[in-house]
Design a protein around this motif. Structure first.
Motif, PDB file in Angstrom:
ATOM      1  N   SER A   1       0.831  -1.211   0.000  1.00  0.00           N
ATOM      2  CA  SER A   1       0.000   0.000   0.000  1.00  0.00           C
ATOM      3  C   SER A   1       0.861   1.255   0.000  1.00  0.00           C
ATOM      4  CB  SER A   1      -0.925   0.002   1.220  1.00  0.00           C
ATOM      5  OG  SER A   1      -0.166  -0.078   2.430  1.00  0.00           O
ATOM      6  N   THR A   2       1.981   1.202   0.723  1.00  0.00           N
ATOM      7  CA  THR A   2       2.902   2.340   0.751  1.00  0.00           C
ATOM      8  C   THR A   2       3.531   2.550  -0.618  1.00  0.00           C
ATOM      9  OG1 THR A   2       3.417   1.939   3.073  1.00  0.00           O
ATOM     10  CG2 THR A   2       4.985   3.266   1.818  1.00  0.00           C
ATOM     11  N   ALA A   3       3.952   1.457  -1.245  1.00  0.00           N
ATOM     12  CA  ALA A   3       4.547   1.544  -2.574  1.00  0.00           C
ATOM     13  C   ALA A   3       3.555   2.123  -3.573  1.00  0.00           C
ATOM     14  CB  ALA A   3       5.015   0.167  -3.035  1.00  0.00           C
ATOM     15  N   SER A   4       2.315   1.674  -3.515  1.00  0.00           N
ATOM     16  CA  SER A   4       1.295   2.142  -4.440  1.00  0.00           C
ATOM     17  C   SER A   4       1.072   3.643  -4.303  1.00  0.00           C
ATOM     18  CB  SER A   4      -0.014   1.388  -4.187  1.00  0.00           C
ATOM     19  OG  SER A   4      -1.013   1.805  -5.085  1.00  0.00           O
ATOM     20  N   GLU A   5       1.078   4.124  -3.078  1.00  0.00           N
ATOM     21  CA  GLU A   5       0.890   5.569  -2.844  1.00  0.00           C
ATOM     22  C   GLU A   5       2.041   6.374  -3.441  1.00  0.00           C
ATOM     23  OE1 GLU A   5       0.542   8.726   0.907  1.00  0.00           O
ATOM     24  OE2 GLU A   5       0.492   6.549   1.254  1.00  0.00           O
ATOM     25  N   HIS A   6       3.263   5.914  -3.204  1.00  0.00           N
ATOM     26  CA  HIS A   6       4.428   6.626  -3.734  1.00  0.00           C
ATOM     27  C   HIS A   6       4.463   6.578  -5.260  1.00  0.00           C
ATOM     28  CE1 HIS A   6       6.378   7.731  -0.051  1.00  0.00           C
ATOM     29  NE2 HIS A   6       6.450   6.476   0.387  1.00  0.00           N
ATOM     30  N   LEU A   7       4.130   5.432  -5.829  1.00  0.00           N
ATOM     31  CA  LEU A   7       4.145   5.299  -7.284  1.00  0.00           C
ATOM     32  C   LEU A   7       3.098   6.204  -7.927  1.00  0.00           C
ATOM     33  CD1 LEU A   7       4.625   1.448  -7.669  1.00  0.00           C
ATOM     34  CD2 LEU A   7       6.304   3.241  -8.128  1.00  0.00           C
TER      35      LEU A   7
ATOM     36  N   LEU B   1       7.282   8.803 -13.904  1.00  0.00           N
ATOM     37  CA  LEU B   1       7.047   7.417 -14.283  1.00  0.00           C
ATOM     38  C   LEU B   1       5.847   7.322 -15.222  1.00  0.00           C
ATOM     39  CD1 LEU B   1       7.361   5.454 -10.892  1.00  0.00           C
ATOM     40  CD2 LEU B   1       9.171   6.011 -12.528  1.00  0.00           C
ATOM     41  N   THR B   2       5.839   6.285 -16.023  1.00  0.00           N
ATOM     42  CA  THR B   2       4.648   5.925 -16.791  1.00  0.00           C
ATOM     43  C   THR B   2       4.216   4.543 -16.323  1.00  0.00           C
ATOM     44  OG1 THR B   2       5.981   4.930 -18.570  1.00  0.00           O
ATOM     45  CG2 THR B   2       5.362   7.245 -18.804  1.00  0.00           C
ATOM     46  N   GLU B   3       2.955   4.235 -16.510  1.00  0.00           N
ATOM     47  CA  GLU B   3       2.447   2.947 -16.057  1.00  0.00           C
ATOM     48  C   GLU B   3       1.607   2.287 -17.129  1.00  0.00           C
ATOM     49  OE1 GLU B   3      -0.287   3.062 -12.802  1.00  0.00           O
ATOM     50  OE2 GLU B   3      -1.267   4.876 -13.519  1.00  0.00           O
ATOM     51  N   GLU B   4       1.537   0.982 -17.059  1.00  0.00           N
ATOM     52  CA  GLU B   4       0.661   0.205 -17.923  1.00  0.00           C
ATOM     53  C   GLU B   4       0.174  -1.001 -17.134  1.00  0.00           C
ATOM     54  OE1 GLU B   4       3.244  -2.568 -20.707  1.00  0.00           O
ATOM     55  OE2 GLU B   4       3.997  -0.498 -20.796  1.00  0.00           O
ATOM     56  N   ARG B   5      -0.986  -1.465 -17.488  1.00  0.00           N
ATOM     57  CA  ARG B   5      -1.564  -2.610 -16.767  1.00  0.00           C
ATOM     58  C   ARG B   5      -1.708  -3.795 -17.711  1.00  0.00           C
ATOM     59  NH1 ARG B   5      -3.536  -1.440 -11.750  1.00  0.00           N
ATOM     60  NH2 ARG B   5      -3.701   0.779 -11.215  1.00  0.00           N
ATOM     61  N   GLN B   6      -1.362  -4.962 -17.205  1.00  0.00           N
ATOM     62  CA  GLN B   6      -1.570  -6.216 -17.905  1.00  0.00           C
ATOM     63  C   GLN B   6      -2.265  -7.157 -16.943  1.00  0.00           C
ATOM     64  OE1 GLN B   6       1.957  -7.849 -19.623  1.00  0.00           O
ATOM     65  NE2 GLN B   6       2.346  -6.102 -20.959  1.00  0.00           N
ATOM     66  N   GLY B   7      -3.551  -7.365 -17.181  1.00  0.00           N
ATOM     67  CA  GLY B   7      -4.332  -8.170 -16.254  1.00  0.00           C
ATOM     68  C   GLY B   7      -4.389  -7.516 -14.886  1.00  0.00           C
ATOM     69  N   ARG B   8      -3.998  -8.256 -13.871  1.00  0.00           N
ATOM     70  CA  ARG B   8      -4.037  -7.728 -12.503  1.00  0.00           C
ATOM     71  C   ARG B   8      -2.774  -6.946 -12.152  1.00  0.00           C
ATOM     72  NH1 ARG B   8      -3.425 -10.986  -8.867  1.00  0.00           N
ATOM     73  NH2 ARG B   8      -2.698 -12.816 -10.023  1.00  0.00           N
TER      74      ARG B   8
ATOM     75  N   ARG C   1       0.249  -4.140 -12.402  1.00  0.00           N
ATOM     76  CA  ARG C   1       0.513  -2.754 -12.762  1.00  0.00           C
ATOM     77  C   ARG C   1       2.032  -2.604 -12.915  1.00  0.00           C
ATOM     78  NH1 ARG C   1       0.209   2.170  -8.362  1.00  0.00           N
ATOM     79  NH2 ARG C   1       0.343   3.950  -9.780  1.00  0.00           N
ATOM     80  N   TYR C   2       2.460  -2.245 -14.101  1.00  0.00           N
ATOM     81  CA  TYR C   2       3.880  -2.072 -14.373  1.00  0.00           C
ATOM     82  C   TYR C   2       4.207  -0.592 -14.481  1.00  0.00           C
ATOM     83  CZ  TYR C   2       4.150  -7.050 -15.510  1.00  0.00           C
ATOM     84  OH  TYR C   2       4.121  -8.428 -15.445  1.00  0.00           O
ATOM     85  N   VAL C   3       5.381  -0.228 -13.964  1.00  0.00           N
ATOM     86  CA  VAL C   3       5.840   1.156 -14.071  1.00  0.00           C
ATOM     87  C   VAL C   3       7.267   1.156 -14.609  1.00  0.00           C
ATOM     88  CG1 VAL C   3       4.370   2.056 -12.220  1.00  0.00           C
ATOM     89  CG2 VAL C   3       6.646   1.181 -11.670  1.00  0.00           C
ATOM     90  N   ARG C   4       7.623   2.226 -15.294  1.00  0.00           N
ATOM     91  CA  ARG C   4       8.983   2.425 -15.775  1.00  0.00           C
ATOM     92  C   ARG C   4       9.253   3.928 -15.799  1.00  0.00           C
ATOM     93  NH1 ARG C   4      10.442  -0.166 -20.082  1.00  0.00           N
ATOM     94  NH2 ARG C   4       8.682  -1.583 -20.372  1.00  0.00           N
ATOM     95  N   LEU C   5      10.516   4.297 -15.923  1.00  0.00           N
ATOM     96  CA  LEU C   5      10.851   5.709 -16.034  1.00  0.00           C
ATOM     97  C   LEU C   5      10.178   6.286 -17.269  1.00  0.00           C
ATOM     98  CD1 LEU C   5      14.665   5.772 -15.122  1.00  0.00           C
ATOM     99  CD2 LEU C   5      12.712   6.195 -13.631  1.00  0.00           C
ATOM    100  N   ALA C   6       9.748   7.530 -17.176  1.00  0.00           N
ATOM    101  CA  ALA C   6       8.972   8.126 -18.255  1.00  0.00           C
ATOM    102  C   ALA C   6       9.767   8.220 -19.555  1.00  0.00           C
ATOM    103  CB  ALA C   6       8.470   9.508 -17.846  1.00  0.00           C
TER     104      ALA C   6
END
Length: 241
Positions: free
Chosen positions: A55-61, A70-77, A79-84
């Motif tokens: 939960s802490t990681a999710s808030e910071h992300l 960061l940019t994010e994308e979801r595949q199924g359940r 959530r992936y993030v990478r540098l923008a």
């Protein structure tokens, strides 16, 4: 005297302060450093790497994504993030290079010492090679007249031919600079970045001249890589180990 408001300075100052605030948290800074490997991570992987709750990681992300780092994308359940982009990677690496050594950064265990040694020997810096490996390649390119550093990093005509002869394609259609100096945070000297640095790193990994070590950014040069770097750039194998 010019009015500071006419230059947009207050808005830029506010944006700079907001950016500094994003970087000022140790957990978020750790996420950015981990993502310098150029790959996409899940929130759970970053949480485990940083030793924080999911939960802490999710808030910071969420804050880093909202801040454009960061940019994010979801595949199924998942959530992936990478540098923008490479600009964010450059910002993080440049700031890391200015962090002086401290007792808190010294390895506490044999495993940490081994990881630190491997990272210093060779690693990826977002999408190009860094550490002693990156410096050795940069020095070899410069020494052979393929790369100029006297007026900023620039490939010579011979350098462009070298990349073509080595079978390393250079995409020169984008806005990214062909070459760029990136200050190496372990060697405190610039190594090759930009389109050319990324192409060299990608080719080295694809051709298995270098392989990644574990889950860290560390890489090591394979026997095939030692042979090819010696053949193409005259680098001694001992300088790559």
């Amino acid at each position: 005297m010019r009015d500071a408001r006419s230059t947009g300075r207050p808005g830029r100052a506010s944006g700079l302060a907001a950016l500094a605030g994003l970087l000022a948290d140790e957990t978020r800074a750790g996420f950015l450093l981990a993502l310098l490997d150029g790959r996409a991570w899940t929130a759970g992987e970053l949480a485990r790497d940083a030793g924080v709750a999911a939960s802490t990681a999710s808030e910071h992300l969420g804050k880093l994504v909202a801040g454009g780092l960061l940019t994010e994308e979801r595949q199924g359940r998942h959530r992936y993030v990478r540098l923008a982009d490479s600009g964010v990677a450059q910002l993080v690496e440049d700031l890391a290079a200015h962090v002086g050594p401290s007792a808190a950064q010294r390895p506490r265990t044999l495993r940490e010492f081994g990881t630190g040694s491997a990272m210093a020997r060779g690693r990826t810096c977002y999408d190009h090679l860094a550490g002693r490996l990156g410096i050795a390649l940069t020095d070899a390119l410069t020494g052979r007249g393929l790369l100029r550093q006297d007026t900023g990093f620039a490939l010579t005509d011979a350098g462009l031919r070298w990349f073509a002869t080595a079978g390393i394609g250079l995409d020169r259609t984008g806005r990214r600079p062909l070459t760029r100096a990136c200050l190496d945070w372990t060697e405190r000297r610039p190594h090759l970045a930009g389109t050319a640095g990324a192409a060299l790193c990608r080719h080295a990994l694809d051709a298995r001249w270098c392989v990644r070590i574990g889950s860290e950014r560390a890489v090591r040069v394979t026997p095939e890589g030692e042979h090819r770097f010696a053949q193409l750039l005259g680098i001694e194998a001992t300088d790559l180990r």
